[in-house]
Design a protein around this motif. Structure first.
Motif, PDB file in Angstrom:
ATOM      1  N   CYS A   8     -12.136  96.129  20.829  1.00  0.00           N
ATOM      2  CA  CYS A   8     -12.525  96.846  22.050  1.00  0.00           C
ATOM      3  C   CYS A   8     -11.738  96.281  23.230  1.00  0.00           C
ATOM      4  CB  CYS A   8     -14.017  96.699  22.295  1.00  0.00           C
ATOM      5  SG  CYS A   8     -15.057  97.406  21.001  1.00  0.00           S
ATOM      6  N   ALA A   9     -10.925  97.111  23.859  1.00  0.00           N
ATOM      7  CA  ALA A   9     -10.057  96.628  24.941  1.00  0.00           C
ATOM      8  C   ALA A   9     -10.807  96.446  26.254  1.00  0.00           C
ATOM      9  CB  ALA A   9      -8.892  97.599  25.135  1.00  0.00           C
ATOM     10  N   HIS A  10     -11.714  97.364  26.563  1.00  0.00           N
ATOM     11  CA  HIS A  10     -12.488  97.330  27.812  1.00  0.00           C
ATOM     12  C   HIS A  10     -11.594  97.154  29.043  1.00  0.00           C
ATOM     13  CE1 HIS A  10     -16.402  97.671  25.977  1.00  0.00           C
ATOM     14  NE2 HIS A  10     -16.113  96.710  25.128  1.00  0.00           N
ATOM     15  N   GLY A  11     -10.438  97.809  29.013  1.00  0.00           N
ATOM     16  CA  GLY A  11      -9.554  97.824  30.173  1.00  0.00           C
ATOM     17  C   GLY A  11      -8.789  96.547  30.447  1.00  0.00           C
ATOM     18  N   GLU A  12      -8.882  95.555  29.567  1.00  0.00           N
ATOM     19  CA  GLU A  12      -8.275  94.242  29.819  1.00  0.00           C
ATOM     20  C   GLU A  12      -6.843  94.180  29.285  1.00  0.00           C
ATOM     21  OE1 GLU A  12      -9.552  92.227  31.726  1.00  0.00           O
ATOM     22  OE2 GLU A  12     -11.733  92.268  31.626  1.00  0.00           O
ATOM     23  N   LEU A  13      -6.010  95.106  29.706  1.00  0.00           N
ATOM     24  CA  LEU A  13      -4.650  95.167  29.181  1.00  0.00           C
ATOM     25  C   LEU A  13      -3.837  93.929  29.528  1.00  0.00           C
ATOM     26  CD1 LEU A  13      -3.578  98.899  29.604  1.00  0.00           C
ATOM     27  CD2 LEU A  13      -4.505  97.730  27.624  1.00  0.00           C
ATOM     28  N   ASP A  14      -3.975  93.430  30.743  1.00  0.00           N
ATOM     29  CA  ASP A  14      -3.233  92.217  31.115  1.00  0.00           C
ATOM     30  C   ASP A  14      -3.511  91.087  30.132  1.00  0.00           C
ATOM     31  OD1 ASP A  14      -2.026  93.385  33.274  1.00  0.00           O
ATOM     32  OD2 ASP A  14      -3.269  92.395  34.796  1.00  0.00           O
ATOM     33  N   LYS A  15      -4.774  90.863  29.836  1.00  0.00           N
ATOM     34  CA  LYS A  15      -5.160  89.765  28.952  1.00  0.00           C
ATOM     35  C   LYS A  15      -4.671  90.004  27.520  1.00  0.00           C
ATOM     36  CE  LYS A  15      -9.224  88.607  31.720  1.00  0.00           C
ATOM     37  NZ  LYS A  15     -10.712  88.580  31.793  1.00  0.00           N
ATOM     38  N   ILE A  16      -4.714  91.249  27.086  1.00  0.00           N
ATOM     39  CA  ILE A  16      -4.264  91.563  25.724  1.00  0.00           C
ATOM     40  C   ILE A  16      -2.768  91.321  25.583  1.00  0.00           C
ATOM     41  CG2 ILE A  16      -3.967  93.438  24.057  1.00  0.00           C
ATOM     42  CD1 ILE A  16      -6.630  94.602  25.240  1.00  0.00           C
ATOM     43  N   TYR A  17      -1.988  91.833  26.528  1.00  0.00           N
ATOM     44  CA  TYR A  17      -0.534  91.642  26.451  1.00  0.00           C
ATOM     45  C   TYR A  17      -0.162  90.169  26.613  1.00  0.00           C
ATOM     46  CZ  TYR A  17      -0.173  96.735  26.849  1.00  0.00           C
ATOM     47  OH  TYR A  17      -0.278  98.086  26.636  1.00  0.00           O
ATOM     48  N   GLU A  18      -0.867  89.460  27.468  1.00  0.00           N
ATOM     49  CA  GLU A  18      -0.601  88.022  27.633  1.00  0.00           C
ATOM     50  C   GLU A  18      -0.889  87.259  26.345  1.00  0.00           C
ATOM     51  OE1 GLU A  18      -3.043  86.915  30.911  1.00  0.00           O
ATOM     52  OE2 GLU A  18      -1.841  88.015  32.391  1.00  0.00           O
ATOM     53  N   THR A  19      -1.951  87.650  25.652  1.00  0.00           N
ATOM     54  CA  THR A  19      -2.284  86.996  24.378  1.00  0.00           C
ATOM     55  C   THR A  19      -1.206  87.260  23.340  1.00  0.00           C
ATOM     56  OG1 THR A  19      -4.653  87.227  24.850  1.00  0.00           O
ATOM     57  CG2 THR A  19      -4.020  86.820  22.558  1.00  0.00           C
ATOM     58  N   LEU A  35      -2.119  98.542  18.214  1.00  0.00           N
ATOM     59  CA  LEU A  35      -3.127  99.555  17.940  1.00  0.00           C
ATOM     60  C   LEU A  35      -4.457  99.091  18.515  1.00  0.00           C
ATOM     61  CD1 LEU A  35      -2.316 100.275  14.171  1.00  0.00           C
ATOM     62  CD2 LEU A  35      -1.505 101.544  16.172  1.00  0.00           C
ATOM     63  N   CYS A  36      -5.073  99.925  19.364  1.00  0.00           N
ATOM     64  CA  CYS A  36      -6.360  99.585  19.977  1.00  0.00           C
ATOM     65  C   CYS A  36      -7.437 100.523  19.435  1.00  0.00           C
ATOM     66  CB  CYS A  36      -6.293  99.704  21.491  1.00  0.00           C
ATOM     67  SG  CYS A  36      -5.169  98.522  22.269  1.00  0.00           S
ATOM     68  N   ILE A  76       4.770  96.594  25.013  1.00  0.00           N
ATOM     69  CA  ILE A  76       4.763  96.995  23.608  1.00  0.00           C
ATOM     70  C   ILE A  76       4.227  98.414  23.527  1.00  0.00           C
ATOM     71  CG2 ILE A  76       3.879  96.427  21.288  1.00  0.00           C
ATOM     72  CD1 ILE A  76       3.182  93.631  22.498  1.00  0.00           C
ATOM     73  N   LEU A  77       4.802  99.239  22.653  1.00  0.00           N
ATOM     74  CA  LEU A  77       4.230 100.563  22.433  1.00  0.00           C
ATOM     75  C   LEU A  77       2.780 100.402  22.018  1.00  0.00           C
ATOM     76  CD1 LEU A  77       4.445 103.628  22.142  1.00  0.00           C
ATOM     77  CD2 LEU A  77       5.182 103.252  19.772  1.00  0.00           C
ATOM     78  N   THR A  78       1.885 101.060  22.756  1.00  0.00           N
ATOM     79  CA  THR A  78       0.442 100.909  22.567  1.00  0.00           C
ATOM     80  C   THR A  78      -0.166 102.256  22.224  1.00  0.00           C
ATOM     81  OG1 THR A  78       0.393  99.090  24.176  1.00  0.00           O
ATOM     82  CG2 THR A  78      -1.700 100.178  23.677  1.00  0.00           C
ATOM     83  N   LEU A  79      -0.825 102.320  21.068  1.00  0.00           N
ATOM     84  CA  LEU A  79      -1.527 103.524  20.634  1.00  0.00           C
ATOM     85  C   LEU A  79      -3.015 103.221  20.614  1.00  0.00           C
ATOM     86  CD1 LEU A  79       0.679 104.506  17.533  1.00  0.00           C
ATOM     87  CD2 LEU A  79       1.097 105.014  19.946  1.00  0.00           C
ATOM     88  N   LEU A 256     -12.529  89.035  24.982  1.00  0.00           N
ATOM     89  CA  LEU A 256     -13.184  87.998  25.761  1.00  0.00           C
ATOM     90  C   LEU A 256     -12.671  86.638  25.290  1.00  0.00           C
ATOM     91  CD1 LEU A 256     -16.947  89.120  25.887  1.00  0.00           C
ATOM     92  CD2 LEU A 256     -15.352  89.015  27.817  1.00  0.00           C
ATOM     93  N   PRO A 257     -12.746  85.602  26.131  1.00  0.00           N
ATOM     94  CA  PRO A 257     -12.315  84.260  25.704  1.00  0.00           C
ATOM     95  C   PRO A 257     -13.086  83.788  24.469  1.00  0.00           C
ATOM     96  CG  PRO A 257     -12.627  84.322  28.082  1.00  0.00           C
ATOM     97  CD  PRO A 257     -13.163  85.619  27.546  1.00  0.00           C
ATOM     98  N   ARG A 258     -12.365  83.128  23.582  1.00  0.00           N
ATOM     99  CA  ARG A 258     -12.931  82.544  22.365  1.00  0.00           C
ATOM    100  C   ARG A 258     -13.579  83.577  21.450  1.00  0.00           C
ATOM    101  NH1 ARG A 258     -13.786  79.299  26.549  1.00  0.00           N
ATOM    102  NH2 ARG A 258     -15.841  80.187  26.959  1.00  0.00           N
ATOM    103  N   ARG A 259     -13.128  84.815  21.532  1.00  0.00           N
ATOM    104  CA  ARG A 259     -13.597  85.869  20.629  1.00  0.00           C
ATOM    105  C   ARG A 259     -12.417  86.357  19.797  1.00  0.00           C
ATOM    106  NH1 ARG A 259     -18.607  87.589  23.142  1.00  0.00           N
ATOM    107  NH2 ARG A 259     -18.869  89.213  21.579  1.00  0.00           N
ATOM    108  N   GLN A 260     -12.686  86.803  18.593  1.00  0.00           N
ATOM    109  CA  GLN A 260     -11.632  87.227  17.666  1.00  0.00           C
ATOM    110  C   GLN A 260     -11.344  88.715  17.860  1.00  0.00           C
ATOM    111  OE1 GLN A 260     -13.761  85.628  14.171  1.00  0.00           O
ATOM    112  NE2 GLN A 260     -12.008  84.277  13.847  1.00  0.00           N
TER     113      GLN A 260
END
Length: 311
Positions: A8-19, A35-36, A76-79, A256-260
């Protein structure tokens, strides 16, 4: 192909791409595709927030708007597919899918896309029995009811996916196929989500239409989110000709932090196929042949029986 799968992205694209960039640097790899699995929250502005069927404390802009406005571009191409925490007014503008921002593509209600030789199907939304056989009748401005039914899957999309002659390599759904938890370590779920135990033991947790598609299409991979827990499983399909086929199922957590919430997989693909996003020819034919079944009515609509002839 290196494929990053996100829950679940919940709009946190910055954090996802940084990870992803952190993992790329640490492991000396290059991710080719993201893939989200829903709850993407493609919120552009304050008006979009009012179309989300979530408690007010969750109505936050987060970072998608930066990619929509052009302030940033997805590296990254994001679908992605839709979930139940979405700006439904925006996604309803793209029922067959489309670009919501540069390098970020939405599957629509359902879709099949090709990328680098991989055939990827997506089914947006979650299952609710009361709305399953209705048309997509919702329109802004939403009321309390339609703001929720707007993201409920319909039998038309499931019927269309069942017309595929060749199974996709990957299928994305937001909620889990019903019963998939019986093919993995259920005790892990009980430890972290004990309130789900009764539903799991009675096989009432999850989506019956997704369960049907899982066993009908038998893809190599099925990715989901929604329940906010990482859960892998191997689903074995015993076919009438005696051959056994396996589907690797993976559900992931929210960002979220410390979540898989993220997993990077090395998925085999055709080496001679370019890494270009393409429409699927068979899917386009299915859309055309089933166009007569499309309705915007809130009344129940039944799909044709086996042997349906669009002519």
């Amino acid at each position: 192909m290196k494929v990053a799968v996100e829950g679940c992205a919940h709009g946190e694209l910055d954090k996802i791409y940084e990870t992803i960039q952190y993992i790329e640097k640490k492991e000396d790899i290059k991710v080719d595709l993201l893939l989200c699995c829903g709850d993407f929250q493609s919120v552009r502005n304050e008006a979009d927030l009012q179309c989300m069927a979530v408690p007010d404390k969750y109505k936050t802009m987060n970072s998608f708007y930066k990619y929509y406005s052009g302030e940033k571009k997805a590296p990254i191409l994001t679908l992605f597919i839709g979930g139940n925490h979405e700006a439904s007014n925006y996604l309803q503008e793209l029922p067959y899918g489309g670009w919501v921002a540069p390098n970020i593509y939405y599957f629509g209600y359902a879709n099949v896309l090709n990328y680098g030789g991989l055939r990827i199907a997506g089914l947006s939304g979650i299952y609710k029995q009361n709305d399953y056989k209705k048309g997509h009748f919702e329109r802004p401005p939403y009321n309390r009811s339609t703001s929720r039914s707007a993201y409920h899957i319909r039998n038309l999309e499931v019927f269309r996916l069942k017309q595929l002659n060749k199974s996709p390599d990957i299928i994305l759904s937001h909620d889990w196929p019903r019963g998939v938890y019986h093919h993995g370590n259920k005790n892990k779920i009980f430890r972290f989500k004990p309130f789900m135990k009764e539903e799991i033991e009675t096989t009432t947790l999850g989506s019956p239409p997704s369960e049907e598609l899982l066993h009908f299409l038998q893809p190599e991979y099925w990715f989901s989110a929604h329940l906010h827990i990482k859960f892998p499983a191997i689903v074995r399909h015993q076919n009438s000709d005696g051959r056994e086929k396996k589907t690797k199922f993976l559900a992931l957590d929210k960002c979220l932090p410390r979540r898989q919430f993220l997993q990077i997989l090395d998925i085999p693909c055709k080496e001679d196929e370019p890494y270009t996003l393409c429409y699927d020819v068979e899917w386009l034919a299915i859309l055309q042949l089933t166009n007569g079944l499309l309705t915007a009515s809130p009344n129940q609509v039944h799909m044709p029986a086996k042997g349906y002839n669009a002519k």
